[in-house]
Write an enzyme that holds these catalytic residues in place. Structure first.
Site, PDB file in Angstrom:
ATOM      1  N   SER A  98       0.829  -1.199   0.000  1.00 15.43           N
ATOM      2  CA  SER A  98       0.000   0.000   0.000  1.00 15.43           C
ATOM      3  C   SER A  98       0.870   1.259   0.000  1.00 15.43           C
ATOM      4  O   SER A  98       1.661   1.461  -0.920  1.00 15.43           O
ATOM      5  CB  SER A  98      -0.967  -0.044   1.191  1.00 15.43           C
ATOM      6  OG  SER A  98      -1.989   0.902   1.057  1.00 15.43           O
ATOM      7  N   ASP A 222      -9.820  -5.507  -4.050  1.00 11.04           N
ATOM      8  CA  ASP A 222      -9.250  -4.412  -3.261  1.00 11.04           C
ATOM      9  C   ASP A 222     -10.127  -3.160  -3.390  1.00 11.04           C
ATOM     10  O   ASP A 222     -10.305  -2.623  -4.479  1.00 11.04           O
ATOM     11  CB  ASP A 222      -7.825  -4.113  -3.748  1.00 11.04           C
ATOM     12  CG  ASP A 222      -7.020  -3.287  -2.769  1.00 11.04           C
ATOM     13  OD1 ASP A 222      -7.622  -2.503  -2.028  1.00 11.04           O
ATOM     14  OD2 ASP A 222      -5.784  -3.429  -2.772  1.00 11.04           O
ATOM     15  N   HIS A 250      -7.598  -5.762   0.164  1.00 10.69           N
ATOM     16  CA  HIS A 250      -6.372  -4.972   0.284  1.00 10.69           C
ATOM     17  C   HIS A 250      -5.278  -5.716   1.038  1.00 10.69           C
ATOM     18  O   HIS A 250      -4.109  -5.355   0.933  1.00 10.69           O
ATOM     19  CB  HIS A 250      -6.698  -3.655   0.990  1.00 10.69           C
ATOM     20  CG  HIS A 250      -5.610  -2.636   0.910  1.00 10.69           C
ATOM     21  ND1 HIS A 250      -5.027  -2.252  -0.287  1.00 10.69           N
ATOM     22  CD2 HIS A 250      -4.979  -1.910   1.880  1.00 10.69           C
ATOM     23  CE1 HIS A 250      -4.099  -1.337  -0.051  1.00 10.69           C
ATOM     24  NE2 HIS A 250      -4.056  -1.118   1.254  1.00 10.69           N
TER      25      HIS A 250
END
Length: 270
Positions: A98, A222, A250
């Site tokens: 991320s 996601d 995610h």
């Protein structure tokens, strides 16, 4: 083994170094708003296979110092190089999830892939987390503004809402509470500052500089960093491959943790 590395005269970041005698080294950069503890289920298993696993708490998060400034990608990647130099790391695999993926991309460009032999981008927030006039992918800027506003008015509520979108697989209430506590460890100003960085910075040119073999792992469900960004990373990085995780959101490193660990080890050993 945990210790601190000084990255600025008045700023130290926390580093967890597991199995320092391991045959191969993996350096993990966590995503927002957590800490290195997000990779608990990698740190539990990978050292059994001979890996040295190093996790950095990003400044402002986890057990690291929490200065009021320094949350742009340049400074964050400079923090990483300070750790690499302090630990004298060479020939390591850099894993970024991320925002940690965005930091990894900037590290590769800004520090010329220093010490990195392979790169793994996991639901990376690159080249832009938000949609822009010339970039119709990502999330709406308004969504990030709401996160910033929530951080500044009711951070626990914002973190609970964010946690609800983080995972695709069912998680227990105790696990949800654990994830929530990781977010609360961060400073509110750091939490908001990173979200501002998503708005202010892009990584388009950075992606094109990456030359090392790169694995891109992205959950197709996601909701935080849309799967299309993983496809764009694949197009932009010459020596890369994309593995869609069909049952992940995610958090592919937890949603499909066995597959994640297997694919990571397989890539490193190639």
């Amino acid at each position: 083994m945990g210790y601190y590395v000084r990255v600025e005269p008045n700023v130290k970041v926390y580093v967890e170094d597991i199995n320092p005698e391991g045959k191969r080294t993996i350096l993990f950069l966590h995503g927002w708003p957590g800490s290195h503890n997000l990779f608990e289920y990698q740190f539990n298993q990978l050292p059994k296979h001979g890996y040295r696993c190093i996790g950095i708490d990003t400044r402002g998060f986890g057990q690291s110092d929490k200065p009021f400034t320094g949350y742009g990608y340049d400074r964050l990647s400079d923090d990483v190089v300070c750790v690499v130099e302090a630990l004298k790391l060479k020939d390591f695999t850099l894993v970024g999830h991320s925002t940690g993926g965005a930091m990894a991309v900037r590290y590769m460009a800004r520090h010329k892939e220093y010490g990195v032999s392979k790169l793994v981008l996991v639901s990376a927030a690159a080249p832009s987390l938000i949609k822009r006039p010339d970039f119709p992918y990502g999330v709406e800027k308004e969504n990030i503004i709401k996160i910033i506003q929530g951080t500044n008015t009711d951070r626990p509520k914002m973190l609970r809402d964010f946690g609800d979108t983080f995972f695709f697989q069912h998680i227990t209430q105790p696990f949800s509470d654990w994830f929530f506590q990781l977010g609360l460890q961060a400073a509110g100003w750091a939490t908001a500052a990173i979200a501002n960085t998503w708005i202010d910075e892009v990584l388009f040119s950075d992606l094109g500089t990456i030359k090392v073999p790169t694995l891109i792992i992205h959950g197709i469900h996601d909701k935080v960093v849309p799967f299309e960004l993983g496809e764009i990373q694949k197009q932009s990085i010459e020596n890369s491959k994309l593995i869609p995780f069909e049952y992940s959101g995610h958090a592919s490193f937890y949603d499909q943790l066995d597959k994640f660990n297997e694919e990571l080890m397989k890539f490193i050993e190639e």
